[in-house]
Design a protein around this motif. Structure first.
Motif, PDB file in Angstrom:
ATOM      1  N   GLY A 163     109.665 -42.544  42.689  1.00 44.52           N
ATOM      2  CA  GLY A 163     109.219 -43.672  41.871  1.00 44.52           C
ATOM      3  C   GLY A 163     110.009 -43.787  40.581  1.00 44.52           C
ATOM      4  N   ALA A 164     110.309 -42.655  39.960  1.00 45.93           N
ATOM      5  CA  ALA A 164     111.114 -42.673  38.740  1.00 45.93           C
ATOM      6  C   ALA A 164     112.532 -43.157  39.038  1.00 45.93           C
ATOM      7  CB  ALA A 164     111.149 -41.284  38.113  1.00 45.93           C
TER       8      ALA A 164
ATOM      9  N   LEU B  18     112.417 -46.968  39.473  1.00 46.75           N
ATOM     10  CA  LEU B  18     112.297 -47.691  38.209  1.00 46.75           C
ATOM     11  C   LEU B  18     113.519 -47.520  37.313  1.00 46.75           C
ATOM     12  CD1 LEU B  18     108.549 -47.042  37.436  1.00 46.75           C
ATOM     13  CD2 LEU B  18     109.603 -49.117  38.312  1.00 46.75           C
TER      14      LEU B  18
ATOM     15  N   GLY C  38     118.002 -53.561  37.015  1.00 50.17           N
ATOM     16  CA  GLY C  38     117.217 -54.695  37.488  1.00 50.17           C
ATOM     17  C   GLY C  38     118.029 -55.711  38.249  1.00 50.17           C
TER      18      GLY C  38
ATOM     19  N   LEU D 228     104.802 -44.567  41.206  1.00 44.49           N
ATOM     20  CA  LEU D 228     105.610 -45.209  40.171  1.00 44.49           C
ATOM     21  C   LEU D 228     105.407 -44.514  38.828  1.00 44.49           C
ATOM     22  CD1 LEU D 228     105.082 -48.925  41.155  1.00 44.49           C
ATOM     23  CD2 LEU D 228     107.024 -47.457  41.663  1.00 44.49           C
TER      24      LEU D 228
ATOM     25  N   HIS E 294     107.265 -43.777  35.028  1.00 44.01           N
ATOM     26  CA  HIS E 294     108.314 -44.254  34.123  1.00 44.01           C
ATOM     27  C   HIS E 294     109.386 -43.182  33.993  1.00 44.01           C
ATOM     28  CE1 HIS E 294     110.326 -45.661  30.495  1.00 44.01           C
ATOM     29  NE2 HIS E 294     109.799 -46.845  30.786  1.00 44.01           N
TER      30      HIS E 294
ATOM     31  N   LEU F 206     102.650 -45.498  35.895  1.00 46.31           N
ATOM     32  CA  LEU F 206     102.435 -46.900  35.587  1.00 46.31           C
ATOM     33  C   LEU F 206     101.033 -47.349  35.982  1.00 46.31           C
ATOM     34  CD1 LEU F 206     105.486 -46.951  35.067  1.00 46.31           C
ATOM     35  CD2 LEU F 206     105.562 -49.113  36.266  1.00 46.31           C
TER      36      LEU F 206
END
Length: 164
Positions: A43-44, A47, A51, A119, A121, A128
């Motif tokens: 998950g890290a 993220l 983007g 997820l 950060h 999150l």
């Protein structure tokens, strides 16, 4: 094909979605804490990915002109961005999130809980979605959500340790 679990070649799930074959490496000795840690790392990594893809912004943007020495350095806080993950981390992320398909589609709530809780950060390492927020999303108590998360992790432990 020893050491791999091979699902059906092509199947239609209950939702009407077609699922291609999934190959998963057998992972003996992988405990519940290890699976949770791998999901949080995945998950890290997810993220931390940029983007957007390739951009032509550098060629088309207009550079700002500094009009004063006060505007030049140190007066505006900079955003801390996580480093771009390595190719090995991205491959590990793909493999770990592929494990979600090992949970039966009839237990889609367990998939959602495990995916949401994964997820984390990449800079602060905070979740999150805390337990209470997931419980609010699902309309359930946060203690039930924690129990369901444990069931999903145990289910993955059993599947990943299964021998063919």
């Amino acid at each position: 094909m020893s050491g791999q679990i091979r699902m059906a070649v092509r199947q239609e799930l209950g939702s009407g979605v077609h699922c291609e074959s999934v190959s998963v490496k057998r992972r003996p000795g992988l405990g519940a804490e290890d699976i949770v840690a791998l999901f949080e790392a995945a998950g890290a990594t997810l993220l931390a990915l940029p983007g957007r893809g390739y951009t032509t912004q550098i060629r088309t943007m207009r550079f700002d002109v500094v009009h004063s020495a006060l505007d030049a350095y140190g007066w505006q806080s900079s955003a801390v961005r996580p480093p771009v993950p390595s190719a090995a981390a991205i491959s590990q992320m793909d493999e770990v999130f592929g494990w979600l398909t090992l949970i039966p589609e009839t237990k889609f709530v367990l998939r959602r809980i495990l995916g949401a809780r994964a997820l984390v950060h990449p800079v602060t390492l905070r979740h999150l979605f805390p337990w209470r927020r997931i419980g609010t999303m699902l309309g359930a108590d946060h203690k039930s959500v924690q129990r369901w998360h444990g069931q999903a992790v145990e289910m993955l432990c059993a599947v990943l340790e299964a021998a063919l």
